[in-house]
Design a protein around this motif. Sequence first.
Motif, PDB file in Angstrom:
ATOM      1  N   ILE A  28       0.852  -1.184   0.000  1.00 46.60           N
ATOM      2  CA  ILE A  28       0.000   0.000   0.000  1.00 46.60           C
ATOM      3  C   ILE A  28       0.886   1.233   0.000  1.00 46.60           C
ATOM      4  O   ILE A  28       1.652   1.455   0.935  1.00 46.60           O
ATOM      5  CB  ILE A  28      -0.948  -0.036   1.207  1.00 46.60           C
ATOM      6  CG1 ILE A  28      -1.912  -1.211   1.046  1.00 46.60           C
ATOM      7  CG2 ILE A  28      -1.694   1.289   1.363  1.00 46.60           C
ATOM      8  CD1 ILE A  28      -2.668  -1.575   2.293  1.00 46.60           C
ATOM      9  N   ALA A  29       0.777   2.020  -1.052  1.00 45.75           N
ATOM     10  CA  ALA A  29       1.691   3.142  -1.244  1.00 45.75           C
ATOM     11  C   ALA A  29       1.275   4.391  -0.473  1.00 45.75           C
ATOM     12  O   ALA A  29       2.113   5.229  -0.157  1.00 45.75           O
ATOM     13  CB  ALA A  29       1.805   3.470  -2.731  1.00 45.75           C
ATOM     14  N   ASP A  30      -0.022   4.538  -0.181  1.00 49.71           N
ATOM     15  CA  ASP A  30      -0.513   5.734   0.501  1.00 49.71           C
ATOM     16  C   ASP A  30      -1.213   5.317   1.795  1.00 49.71           C
ATOM     17  O   ASP A  30      -2.434   5.121   1.818  1.00 49.71           O
ATOM     18  CB  ASP A  30      -1.474   6.499  -0.409  1.00 49.71           C
ATOM     19  CG  ASP A  30      -1.884   7.845   0.171  1.00 49.71           C
ATOM     20  OD1 ASP A  30      -1.679   8.054   1.380  1.00 49.71           O
ATOM     21  OD2 ASP A  30      -2.429   8.671  -0.577  1.00 49.71           O
ATOM     22  N   PRO A  31      -0.462   5.158   2.882  1.00 52.23           N
ATOM     23  CA  PRO A  31      -1.051   4.647   4.123  1.00 52.23           C
ATOM     24  C   PRO A  31      -2.111   5.552   4.723  1.00 52.23           C
ATOM     25  O   PRO A  31      -3.049   5.066   5.350  1.00 52.23           O
ATOM     26  CB  PRO A  31       0.158   4.493   5.057  1.00 52.23           C
ATOM     27  CG  PRO A  31       1.208   5.382   4.482  1.00 52.23           C
ATOM     28  CD  PRO A  31       0.982   5.396   3.014  1.00 52.23           C
ATOM     29  N   PHE A 136       2.959  -3.010   3.969  1.00 49.16           N
ATOM     30  CA  PHE A 136       3.553  -1.693   3.751  1.00 49.16           C
ATOM     31  C   PHE A 136       5.035  -1.801   3.434  1.00 49.16           C
ATOM     32  O   PHE A 136       5.676  -2.802   3.735  1.00 49.16           O
ATOM     33  CB  PHE A 136       3.314  -0.811   4.977  1.00 49.16           C
ATOM     34  CG  PHE A 136       1.849  -0.661   5.278  1.00 49.16           C
ATOM     35  CD1 PHE A 136       1.092   0.306   4.645  1.00 49.16           C
ATOM     36  CD2 PHE A 136       1.221  -1.542   6.147  1.00 49.16           C
ATOM     37  CE1 PHE A 136      -0.264   0.401   4.884  1.00 49.16           C
ATOM     38  CE2 PHE A 136      -0.129  -1.450   6.392  1.00 49.16           C
ATOM     39  CZ  PHE A 136      -0.885  -0.477   5.761  1.00 49.16           C
ATOM     40  N   LEU A 137       5.535  -0.738   2.865  1.00 46.17           N
ATOM     41  CA  LEU A 137       6.935  -0.738   2.435  1.00 46.17           C
ATOM     42  C   LEU A 137       7.898  -0.702   3.613  1.00 46.17           C
ATOM     43  O   LEU A 137       8.968  -1.282   3.564  1.00 46.17           O
ATOM     44  CB  LEU A 137       7.184   0.468   1.514  1.00 46.17           C
ATOM     45  CG  LEU A 137       8.557   0.569   0.884  1.00 46.17           C
ATOM     46  CD1 LEU A 137       8.816  -0.643  -0.015  1.00 46.17           C
ATOM     47  CD2 LEU A 137       8.695   1.860   0.085  1.00 46.17           C
ATOM     48  N   ASN A 138       7.509   0.000   4.690  1.00 45.90           N
ATOM     49  CA  ASN A 138       8.430   0.141   5.813  1.00 45.90           C
ATOM     50  C   ASN A 138       7.668   0.471   7.097  1.00 45.90           C
ATOM     51  O   ASN A 138       6.446   0.636   7.092  1.00 45.90           O
ATOM     52  CB  ASN A 138       9.473   1.231   5.518  1.00 45.90           C
ATOM     53  CG  ASN A 138       8.830   2.538   5.089  1.00 45.90           C
ATOM     54  OD1 ASN A 138       7.870   3.001   5.710  1.00 45.90           O
ATOM     55  ND2 ASN A 138       9.345   3.128   4.029  1.00 45.90           N
ATOM     56  N   GLN A 139       8.392   0.575   8.174  1.00 48.96           N
ATOM     57  CA  GLN A 139       7.810   0.840   9.488  1.00 48.96           C
ATOM     58  C   GLN A 139       7.153   2.218   9.546  1.00 48.96           C
ATOM     59  O   GLN A 139       6.154   2.413  10.247  1.00 48.96           O
ATOM     60  CB  GLN A 139       8.896   0.727  10.572  1.00 48.96           C
ATOM     61  CG  GLN A 139       8.380   0.863  11.997  1.00 48.96           C
ATOM     62  CD  GLN A 139       7.486  -0.301  12.394  1.00 48.96           C
ATOM     63  OE1 GLN A 139       7.768  -1.444  12.039  1.00 48.96           O
ATOM     64  NE2 GLN A 139       6.430  -0.026  13.129  1.00 48.96           N
ATOM     65  N   ILE A 140       7.690   3.175   8.807  1.00 50.04           N
ATOM     66  CA  ILE A 140       7.130   4.526   8.807  1.00 50.04           C
ATOM     67  C   ILE A 140       5.710   4.511   8.246  1.00 50.04           C
ATOM     68  O   ILE A 140       4.793   5.114   8.806  1.00 50.04           O
ATOM     69  CB  ILE A 140       8.036   5.476   8.000  1.00 50.04           C
ATOM     70  CG1 ILE A 140       9.389   5.646   8.701  1.00 50.04           C
ATOM     71  CG2 ILE A 140       7.364   6.831   7.797  1.00 50.04           C
ATOM     72  CD1 ILE A 140      10.429   6.355   7.881  1.00 50.04           C
ATOM     73  N   ASP A 141       5.499   3.812   7.142  1.00 45.34           N
ATOM     74  CA  ASP A 141       4.163   3.720   6.548  1.00 45.34           C
ATOM     75  C   ASP A 141       3.208   2.949   7.454  1.00 45.34           C
ATOM     76  O   ASP A 141       2.030   3.301   7.586  1.00 45.34           O
ATOM     77  CB  ASP A 141       4.239   3.038   5.183  1.00 45.34           C
ATOM     78  CG  ASP A 141       4.831   3.943   4.115  1.00 45.34           C
ATOM     79  OD1 ASP A 141       5.135   5.111   4.422  1.00 45.34           O
ATOM     80  OD2 ASP A 141       4.990   3.483   2.964  1.00 45.34           O
TER      81      ASP A 141
END
Length: 196
Positions: A28-31, A136-141
Motif C-alpha cells: 500500500i503506497a498511501d497509508p 507496507f513498504l516500511n515501518q514509517i508507513d
Amino acid sequence: MAVILGGTRFYAPGTEPADEAVGDENVIADPVSYAQEIYEAQVVPNITDNAVDLVTLLDAIDADPEQAGAEHGHRNGDSPFSYPVRVTGTVVEGTFGEAGLEVEGTGDVTVGVQTGPAITGTAVRDATGLVTFEMFLNQIDFAAVATELNNQVKSTVLAGTDFEALLGSEVTVLGAFTYDDPAHITITPIQIEADQ
C-alpha cells in the motif's frame, strides 16, 4: 544515502516477512488514504462485531494470557496483544489525556478512555488483525496507518464528545486497547454512548 534508504525495507523484530510475502509492487503506497478508507468501512465494524466485555476479557487474560490473546486479540510480531472491547462505567476525573471510567468488576485495574488532544498507541490499528506490517513498504508507513486511524477517532468520536458534561454519567464505550499495563487499561474509543 537517500537512494539506498528509499529502496530499503525495515522490519521490526518478529515481523520479518516469509519468503512468499508480497512484493514491493503490491504494498500500500498511501497509508494515510488507506486508513481513511478502511476506518468506517472495515475497522469500526470489525471492532463492533468482535468486542468483548472488558470484565470478561480481563478474567480471561488473568486465567491464560496467551489463550485470551489468541482467541480475542491480535498483535504484530512480539508486541502485546490488542483487543476490541466494550465496557460500561461511570465517567470520573482522569489523568491528562484520559477520562477515568469506574467499572464494576475490574478489581484493582483502573480504566481510562482517551480524550485527546493527542491520541497515542496503535490499538485501533492492531485490535482488528486487518492491518499487518507486510502490507507496507516500511515501518514509517505502517506507523502512519495507526496515526491516521487515531485521527479518525479524534474527528468522528472525540470532537463531538463533551467529557466534562459526562462526569458522573454512566456510558458505554466501544473501542480497543493494548494490554501493555496490567494495572491500567487505556481504551481508544470508536463509540461513546451515554446510557439512559
